[in-house]
Design a protein around this motif. Structure first.
Motif: not given
Ligand code: AMP
Length: 308
Positions: A8, A12, A27, A80, A82, A93, A124, A149, A151, A234, A236-237
């Motif tokens: 994504s 946010d 994202g 998108f 979030w 969270r 994700n 995740m 979700f 972010g 984790g990403d």
């Molecule tokens: P993290 O904190 O590493 O889990 O990632 C947070 C990021 O994931 C945020 O910047 C969100 O925009 C993105 N995010 C949250 N939920 C989703 C989802 N269902 N699909 C894709 N991206 C997501």
């Protein structure tokens, strides 16, 4: 080695005990691409945004060596969105809002110039879309790493299982590992999850570090104690981006090199949490990255004090 990142690109809105933001850049693919740009150039991104996505954010990603050819801009739709609120411990969270918008109908395009992909990071995103990207690459990459995740476990579990069969490394957090496996013990959870497809499993434990599992081996990376943690969004990403970026740079997918990659991922993630959103990851001086890696080395290095 060439790296393709899908995920994504988003807006946010974040609440932590230290403050609150309106819609800011976020994202999964944004964080992953920024983190891996410290190791690989170009990072080839696949995503979709709406007409509200800021041109300056696209330019910032391009300045970081992110190839945006695979990022579709939907003129009549919204990006998108979030929103999340962190608890006082900052390790957990609640998701307040998930508006899929452009992601709801995302049909990923893999440009011809991305077909040389050796390393693929499935950030994700809906597991259907993650699988489509794997299928649309003419050759299977040398390594496919995937994040997901809770979700997607809630709304698309069967599809998630199908995608898990196609990948090499799964990166998830401890809560997600427990949900996916139905096991409280992370060791038992790891065995069950690796039986679903991935040969390697990384379990992130927030500020407490990360575990890497492969067959019956396990490696533990520490979390670096930080003076200031403002926003874990972010992290984790960013971890995943540093992890795959380092593997792509070194082009070595051995278990030993994955241990190093976990430390590089952890180091990048430790920067991410120090400011709101991806701010700290933009134009981070290489010396600061190198110094932080050394802090990780010092943090967990010890000898037994007995001459062999
Ligand atoms: P993290 O904190 O590493 O889990 O990632 C947070 C990021 O994931 C945020 O910047 C969100 O925009 C993105 N995010 C949250 N939920 C989703 C989802 N269902 N699909 C894709 N991206 C997501």
């Amino acid at each position: 080695m060439s790296l393709v990142v899908v995920g994504s690109m988003a807006f946010d809105a974040i609440e932590t005990p230290f403050g609150k933001t309106d819609k800011i850049l976020g994202g999964a693919a944004t964080y992953i691409s920024l983190a891996s740009s410290y190791f690989v150039e170009p990072v080839k991104a696949i995503s979709v945004v709406g007409n509200d996505f800021e041109q300056r954010d696209i330019a910032m990603l391009e300045d970081h060596g992110v190839d945006m050819e695979g990022v579709q801009v939907k003129k009549d739709e919204k990006s998108f969105f979030w929103s999340g609120r962190y608890h006082n411990d900052m390790n957990s969270r609640d998701t307040l809002v998930t508006e899929l918008n452009v992601l709801g109908t995302f049909d990923p395009i893999v440009p011809d110039s991305y077909q040389d992909c050796s390393y693929l990071m499935l950030g994700n995103l809906s597991p259907d879309v993650q699988r489509l990207v794997v299928e649309r690459l003419k050759n299977r990459p040398k390594l496919v790493v995937m994040d997901t995740m809770n979700f997607w476990m809630d709304v698309a579990l069967d599809s998630l299982h199908d995608t898990l069969k196609l990948i090499d490394v799964l990166v998830i957090n401890d809560e997600e590992a427990r949900q996916l496996s139905g096991e409280y013990s992370l060791k038992k959870a790891a065995q069950k999850i690796m039986a679903m497809g991935p040969k390697y499993l990384v379990i992130k434990k927030g500020e407490h570090g990360a575990l890497l599992f492969h067959q019956h081996e396990v490696f533990s990376a520490p979390g670096l104690p930080l003076e200031e943690v403002f926003d874990p969004t972010g992290a984790g990403d960013t971890f995943a981006g540093g992890f795959i970026g380092y593997l792509a740079l070194t082009d070595d997918i051995s278990f030993n090199n994955m241990k190093r990659a976990i430390i590089f991922g952890s180091a990048l993630a430790s920067f991410c949490v120090e400011k709101f959103g991806p701010e700290k990851l933009i134009n981070l001086p290489q010396e600061e990255v190198d110094a932080r890696i050394q802090q990780f080395v010092a943090l967990s290095h010890f000898d037994l004090g007995v001459e062999a």
